[in-house]
Design a protein around this motif. Sequence first.
Motif: not given
Length: 289
Positions: A81, A84-85, A88, A91, A93-94, A114, A117
């Motif tokens: 997690e 993932a944060r 994100e 910024g 997309e992948t 996820h 990502l």
Amino acid sequence: MTSPETRTLSVAGATLTYDVRPGSGGEAPLFLVGSPMSAAGFVTLASHFTDRTVITYDPRGVDRSPRTDGAAESSPEEHAEDLARIVEAVGVETLDVFASSGGAVNALALVARHPALVRTLVAHEPPIAEALPDREAALRVFADMHETYLRDGLGAGMAKFIAAATHQGEFPEDWADGPAPDPAAFGLPTEDDGARDDALLGQNLRNCTGYEPDFAALRAASTRLVIAAGRESEQEMTARAAVGVAERLGLAPTWFPSHHGGFLGGEFGQEGQPAEFAKTLRSVLDGQH
């Protein structure tokens, strides 16, 4: 090489510090992930990818990323997690991910949770005991290592870690019953300083090596998975585990130059074959290997 821009991110239970090195090309960013190794271990490898934006970070509880929840241990799911944060927050997309050791375990958890990502994950020598034919013996080895650390301190625990990490082949059933290695033989302290906050032996060891990946989710993920191991560490636990993980995913392992730290170029006093390692990694990421 462009100097990294250092950023921080507050997440549940920790404040994460991560670095972004802008690249000169238009290829997808590359996230270099270790655990409990910090961003400092990827300086050499990052220098070989100046055409990409490169992201590195310190995992929770390590160096510049202090825990704020007071917890004694972390789980791969927590680390996933966190990753993932960060993705994100950057910024994008992948992106592509190269993850090594405990970082590879955490990145496998990231993809299971996820998958959108991550375009390609190269998971290098994840120390997952679940994937070993000697699973039960290996889990006892790591449990004994953790108990030794809690009882006798860093030197005693780390001596057992080094002995196990360099052991060739499967662990004997009675490995943990054998004589304890001498910390002094490895240049480790023989006296217990009372601290129990080591990120490897205390915070991550048990949950990392005892993690059971969601193989069904990984097989179903849109992410391209590459499970990698070092030629020089082929008979060591981490490379053997990589082979086992690859088999569970229906993949052939991808062999990289050097050993478990093959990408290191003097970080922490360790030398691999970073130029050759980076060349192989680039070939793998480009789909040519």
